[in-house]
Write a protein that holds these residues in place. Structure first.
Motif, short mmCIF file in Angstrom:
data_model
loop_
_atom_site.label_atom_id
_atom_site.label_comp_id
_atom_site.label_asym_id
_atom_site.label_seq_id
_atom_site.Cartn_x
_atom_site.Cartn_y
_atom_site.Cartn_z
N GLU A 12 33.90 48.01 48.68
CA GLU A 12 34.56 47.36 47.54
C GLU A 12 33.90 46.03 47.22
O GLU A 12 33.70 45.69 46.05
CB GLU A 12 36.05 47.14 47.85
CG GLU A 12 36.86 48.41 47.85
CD GLU A 12 38.30 48.19 48.30
OE1 GLU A 12 38.80 47.05 48.19
OE2 GLU A 12 38.91 49.17 48.77
N LEU A 13 33.55 45.27 48.26
CA LEU A 13 32.88 43.99 48.07
C LEU A 13 31.52 44.19 47.41
O LEU A 13 31.15 43.44 46.50
CB LEU A 13 32.74 43.26 49.40
CG LEU A 13 32.06 41.89 49.35
CD1 LEU A 13 32.81 40.93 48.44
CD2 LEU A 13 31.95 41.32 50.76
N VAL A 14 30.77 45.20 47.85
CA VAL A 14 29.46 45.48 47.26
C VAL A 14 29.61 45.80 45.78
O VAL A 14 28.85 45.30 44.95
CB VAL A 14 28.74 46.62 48.02
CG1 VAL A 14 27.54 47.13 47.23
CG2 VAL A 14 28.31 46.16 49.40
N LEU A 15 30.59 46.63 45.42
CA LEU A 15 30.82 46.96 44.01
C LEU A 15 31.12 45.72 43.19
O LEU A 15 30.61 45.55 42.08
CB LEU A 15 31.96 47.97 43.88
CG LEU A 15 31.67 49.39 44.33
CD1 LEU A 15 32.94 50.23 44.30
CD2 LEU A 15 30.58 50.02 43.48
N GLU A 16 31.93 44.83 43.76
CA GLU A 16 32.27 43.59 43.07
C GLU A 16 31.04 42.69 42.88
O GLU A 16 30.82 42.12 41.82
CB GLU A 16 33.34 42.84 43.88
CG GLU A 16 34.43 42.26 43.05
CD GLU A 16 35.51 41.67 43.94
OE1 GLU A 16 35.51 40.43 44.09
OE2 GLU A 16 36.32 42.45 44.47
N VAL A 17 30.25 42.56 43.95
CA VAL A 17 29.07 41.69 43.91
C VAL A 17 28.02 42.26 42.95
O VAL A 17 27.33 41.50 42.28
CB VAL A 17 28.50 41.48 45.33
CG1 VAL A 17 27.15 40.80 45.29
CG2 VAL A 17 29.47 40.67 46.17
#
Length: 152
Positions: A12-17
């Protein structure tokens, strides 16, 4: 199982970044990159990694020169971040092989790395990465890495 929670949080963090390009949020979430001082930055419109100099990175105190393991960590991290941020892989890629060429001694200063995906299939990706300090045309180390990707 609890194994899926951390990887889904990272996913999820990777998608956001990928959307926001706030790369420090990703590198700050990984204890190893935080400890090593490795961050992802947008320099001159190009995504690259920087390993901030710290005295603990020195391997040969007589020269002084950076430890080869720290350079290997920078090269591997730059490759992984390139794959995470430029592909659709939902999980952190796994290293199949990493071959490092040490070209010259690294001085006690910040070191930069830029990775390029040279080939990407559905399950495997090849990445080439160079590390330099003062002059990008004079790398201090380079590597070729092969990664296993998770299918999207």
């Amino acid at each position: 199982m609890n194994d899926t929670k951390p990887s889904s949080a990272i996913a999820e963090l990777v998608l956001e970044v990928r959307k926001t390009r706030e790369y420090s949020r990703l590198t700050d979430a990984i204890p190893y990159t935080r400890f090593m001082g490795i961050g992802v930055e947008n320099l001159a419109g190009e995504m690259m990694c920087r390993m901030r100099y710290q005295p603990m990175l020195i391997g040969n105190s007589f020269l002084p020169a950076l430890h080869g393991g720290t350079l290997g960590a920078l090269l591997e991290s730059a490759s992984i971040f390139e794959l995470l941020l430029k592909t659709e892989t939902p999980r952190v890629p796994k290293v199949i092989s990493l071959t490092v060429d040490f070209l010259r001694s690294g001085k006690p200063q910040d070191t930069f790395a830029r990775a390029i995906i040279t080939r990407q299939g559905r399950r495997v990706a090849n990445v080439r990465v160079d590390a330099w300090q003062d002059d990008r045309t004079r790398p201090i180390a380079s590597a070729h890495a092969l990664f296993l990707l998770a299918e999207p």
